[in-house]
Enzyme design. Structure first.
Site, short mmCIF file in Angstrom:
data_model
loop_
_atom_site.label_atom_id
_atom_site.label_comp_id
_atom_site.label_asym_id
_atom_site.label_seq_id
_atom_site.Cartn_x
_atom_site.Cartn_y
_atom_site.Cartn_z
N ASP A 368 0.86 -1.19 0.00
CA ASP A 368 0.00 0.00 0.00
C ASP A 368 0.90 1.24 0.00
O ASP A 368 2.10 1.14 0.18
CB ASP A 368 -0.88 -0.07 1.26
CG ASP A 368 -1.92 1.05 1.32
OD1 ASP A 368 -2.29 1.57 0.24
OD2 ASP A 368 -2.35 1.40 2.43
N GLU A 371 2.80 4.88 -4.00
CA GLU A 371 2.93 5.89 -5.08
C GLU A 371 4.39 6.36 -5.21
O GLU A 371 4.79 6.59 -6.33
CB GLU A 371 2.02 7.09 -4.78
CG GLU A 371 0.53 6.77 -4.82
CD GLU A 371 0.05 5.95 -3.62
OE1 GLU A 371 0.60 6.15 -2.53
OE2 GLU A 371 -0.84 5.10 -3.79
N ASP A 446 -8.93 3.35 -2.61
CA ASP A 446 -9.96 3.84 -1.68
C ASP A 446 -11.23 4.32 -2.37
O ASP A 446 -11.45 5.52 -2.55
CB ASP A 446 -9.37 4.94 -0.81
CG ASP A 446 -8.23 4.41 0.05
OD1 ASP A 446 -8.10 3.18 0.16
OD2 ASP A 446 -7.46 5.22 0.58
O1 MIG Z 1 -4.20 6.19 4.01
O2 MIG Z 1 -3.54 0.98 5.65
O3 MIG Z 1 -5.94 1.93 0.28
O4 MIG Z 1 -6.82 -0.21 1.79
O5 MIG Z 1 -6.79 0.08 4.59
C1 MIG Z 1 -4.85 4.99 4.26
C2 MIG Z 1 -4.71 1.71 5.78
C3 MIG Z 1 -3.84 3.87 4.13
C4 MIG Z 1 -5.02 2.95 2.24
C5 MIG Z 1 -5.42 1.68 1.56
C6 MIG Z 1 -6.41 0.98 2.42
C7 MIG Z 1 -5.81 0.68 3.77
C8 MIG Z 1 -5.35 1.98 4.43
N1 MIG Z 1 -4.41 2.69 3.56
#
Ligand code: MIG
Length: 761
Positions: A368, A371, A446
């Site tokens: 996650d 980027e 998201d």
């Molecule tokens: O800024 O790890 O897309 O699936 O639950 C949020 C917490 C950070 C974004 C991910 C989401 C995840 C969440 N993350």
């Protein structure tokens, strides 16, 4: 300007253009071995026009105007770059493509909005967007997954175009000028691949040969996944797992979100998971696998070994001065970022992940914030002038931003393979670029628990599939905001038919496990999750096809009906494989919808009723019903219900046969987990259906491969309103039973090792 034209494979032409007098040595993050095979086409020059001919493809270059046109084997022009269309302004490459009147454009990775991208402006720049629809962000142009590959479709003929350049690109597709597609990149050269087509499967085969294919996943990854930000303790995770078993809702995978870590330090478990290994073993005992989230940001903390080792190894992205690591704020607070563009760093990361996986017996990872996100950075990411020491020498972040996630996933894959060399890894990534499919499956980030996002998930996933990423899914139930029972029921119905089937939600959102909204919702969710498990043999064969050819599992209607102009316009229904047509209810309170059934005969999956195609039909669907249709002539394999993919040995496969002139199914099986299939330990078998004068027949082809199938029996279920009386295996009579209330004729045949034929009438 310098230009080079080459044929890189059958039907794939590459055009490179550079501003100077010479092309630089090619560097690509997406294209592998393939370019080595390039051959120069034959050239004929006459009347100021150079014609390049290669195996049925022609490229014409008008030397006076500089116009390039690409013609397919029928002589139809499929791509035209008018004179002056290729330019460099301040070193920034630009292109302009002529769009045909009825031309539609698909692909570009992850996009919001309708299926056809014509009329939209897209910016390819991997971006963390909270709540990713245009109703929340009206000017939204970028999402997490950027893929500069488009498919054009006009009058039933398709072509593809890939610009291999990872820099930020802008695509203005039929805007502001209706008949132009303008594309520009911030940096780099022009390196285009044109896929001549005209058949969609050939284009995806070529594109996926170029950028890589999804490796065959382990079978458990095809099951149902449950996630939440976050299940916060060992006790909570185990209680959740037991709840699935107690309620008899099938589930294979539980995802652990960021709260499992010790203050967000990657590769650690925190106090509330003090007995993590025991917890994960306990999960295994009751048939669950676990996925742990991994973010790239490393907490700045000299006491933390991952941080100090990364510093020592000089493994971090540097700030624009080039003298010290760049920092950004992410969940752990002040963080630094591993430079995955470097082989040395990927190797180090793979070792860390592998040690972590082995110590705790974790089954897979989801990447996650890749980027990479930095809350305090420009555009929520790193400064474009930050410095990477890449495999291709030093580059700025602006040059490699879009491939950061793919390279992280590459490291992650290497790590998983190091930890379990005999097993197929399952990895999930939020971001990606062309080629991400080689490393990881993706989810769409998201979204929100909005009806609008339920609907948008269809074109979004279809375009990802068309962009070469077959293994994708959207968070079922929606991530942000609060789900309702009705929305969860409808979303579960849809998501059960998407490649990745995961329910996930935000920490500030109301819980949305299948049972939280009461009995009715729970029963509906259970029913569709069960159906997913019953359909696993069908899905598994489709996954194998995707891994071998690049063909998506979840297909737009026009994939299956390429010459049907109505099919080309439908973006709110889809095909799963070539047999199932899925037309979910997408409106709150909805109890009916229009469904487009292409020409031919279709069967209502639930009632068996025959529906004539070649028209739009109004379909009524109670809350518990997903409008689902089967194409005539289909053979769909089903298996016995299981609570998870490894629960029991499956010895009987039920083949449902829906009559029609003819049909076929490419059966595939293997052990579902190991890499042995790479050595031919798999089994492939063509099953063909044909209609006879007064009945039908199935021919089971010779099995290919060395896998010892555990299947002992095929239970054939023929859907027939007319009473059927007898079934035969070659000449011998088989015991068959006709059930008039259901319109089904049922008989069993042993799974014989050689080719054989069964018939009925
Ligand atoms: O800024 O790890 O897309 O699936 O639950 C949020 C917490 C950070 C974004 C991910 C989401 C995840 C969440 N993350």
């Amino acid at each position: 300007m310098a230009a080079e034209l080459s044929l890189v494979a059958e039907g794939v032409v590459r055009l490179r253009v550079a501003p100077g007098l010479q092309l630089r040595p090619a560097q690509s993050w997406s294209v592998g071995h393939f370019s080595a095979k390039a051959t120069a086409p034959e050239i004929v020059l006459s009347k100021g026009v150079a014609r390049f001919n290669a195996k049925g493809v022609e490229v014409r270059c008008d030397l006076r105007t500089g116009e390039f046109s690409f013609l397919d084997s029928s002589g139809m022009e499929i791509v035209r770059l008018p004179g002056g269309a290729i330019r460099f302004e301040d070193g920034k490459p630009q292109l302009s493509l002529a769009l045909g009147e009825r031309e539609q454009i698909f692909g570009l990775g992850q996009t919001s909005g309708p299926l056809n991208k014509r009329g939209q402006t897209r910016e390819l720049w991997n971006t963390d967007v909270l709540g990713h629809s245009r109703s929340i962000h009206p000017g939204l142009r970028s999402l997490y997954i950027s893929i500069p590959f488009v498919i054009s479709l006009r009058d039933g003929r398709a072509a593809g175009l890939f610009w291999d350049n990872a820099a930020k690109q802008t695509w203005e597709i039929g805007v502001p000028e209706g008949d132009r597609c303008r594309v520009n990149a911030e940096l780099g050269e022009i390196d285009l691949y044109v896929f001549i087509g005209p058949w969609l499967p050939d284009i995806l085969r070529g594109y996926s040969e170029l950028t890589g294919r999804m490796p065959l996943p382990p079978r458990w990854a095809l099951g149902y996944h449950q996630s939440r930000y976050s299940y916060g303790s060992r006790r909570e995770v185990l209680a959740l797992a037991r709840e699935f078993r107690r309620r008899q809702i099938p589930c294979d995978v539980i995802h652990l979100d960021i709260h499992y870590m010790n203050d967000y330090r990657v590769f650690t478990f925190g106090k509330r998971f003090s007995k993590a290994r025991a917890m994960l073993r306990e999960l295994h005992k009751i048939g669950f696998r676990s996925m742990a989230i991994i973010d790239p940001g490393i907490k700045v903390d000299p006491q933390y070994t991952i941080y100090s080792e990364a510093r020592k190894l000089r493994a971090l992205v540097l700030d624009p001065s080039g003298k010290k690591p760049i920092t950004g704020k992410v969940w752990p607070g002040e963080s630094v970022f591993p430079d995955f563009t470097s082989e040395k760093v990927r190797r180090w990361w793979a070792e860390q992940q592998s040690a972590f996986q082995t110590e705790f017996e974790i089954d897979g990872f989801w990447n996650d914030m890749n980027e990479p996100a930095a809350f305090d950075g420009p555009g929520k990411t790193l400064d474009g002038r930050a410095i990477h020491r890449t495999d291709f020498g030093p580059k700025t972040h602006a040059e490699v931003h879009n491939i950061y996630a793919s390279q992280m996933a590459r490291a992650s894959r290497a790590g998983a393979l190091a930890a379990r060399p005999r097993e197929r890894p399952f990895l999930l990534s939020r971001d990606g670029f062309a080629g991400i499919q080689k490393q990881a499956a993706v989810w769409t980030g998201d979204n929100s628990s909005f009806w609008e996002h339920l609907g948008e998930s269809i074109p979004m996933l279809l375009n990802l599939g068309l962009s070469g990423v077959p293994f994708c899914g959207a968070d079922a139930g929606g991530f942000m905001e609060h789900c309702t029972g009705e929305l969860l029921a409808r979303w579960t119905q849809l998501a059960a038919f998407t490649p990745l089937f995961r329910n996930h939600c935000n920490d500030t959102a109301r819980a949305q496990e299948p049972w939280v909204f009461g009995q009715e919702t729970e029963d509906i969710c259970r029913r569709y999750i069960q159906l997913r498990y019953q359909l696993l043999p069908y899905l598994y064969s489709l996954f194998e096809e995707a891994a071998r050819t690049g063909t998506p599992l979840m297909r737009p209607m026009f994939w299956e009906f390429q010459n049907d102009a109505d099919a080309a316009r439908v973006g709110d229904q889809f095909m799963l494989g070539s047999a199932l047509l899925v037309a979910p209810i997408l409106q709150q309170g909805g109890r009916a919808r229009s469904v487009y059934l292409p020409r031919g005969t279709w069967f209502n999956f639930w009632t068996g009723e025959e529906v004539k195609g070649g028209q739009f039909s109004l379909i009524i669907a109670s809350l518990s019903t997903l409008p689902l249709f089967v194409r005539s002539g289909s053979i769909i394999p089903f298996q016995e219900l299981q609570q998870h993919t490894g629960e029991k040995k499956i010895e009987t496969i039920t083949l449902h046969v829906w009559p029609g002139a003819q049909g076929r199914f490419n059966w595939y099986e293997d052990d579902g987990i190991s890499n042995d299939f790479e050595r031919g330990i798999s089994l492939r078998r063509l099953i063909e259906y044909g209609e006879g004068a007064r009945g039908g027949a199935l021919v089971f082809g010779e099995p290919e491969g060395n896998f010892a199938s555990p299947i002992k029996c095929w239970r054939v279920i023929v859907h027939s309103k007319a009473r059927l009386k007898t079934a035969r295996l070659e000449g011998q009579a088989l015991a068959g039973q006709y059930v008039p209330e259901l319109g089904l004729f049922i008989f069993d045949v042993p799974n014989l090792p050689d080719t054989f034929k069964v018939s009925w009438k």
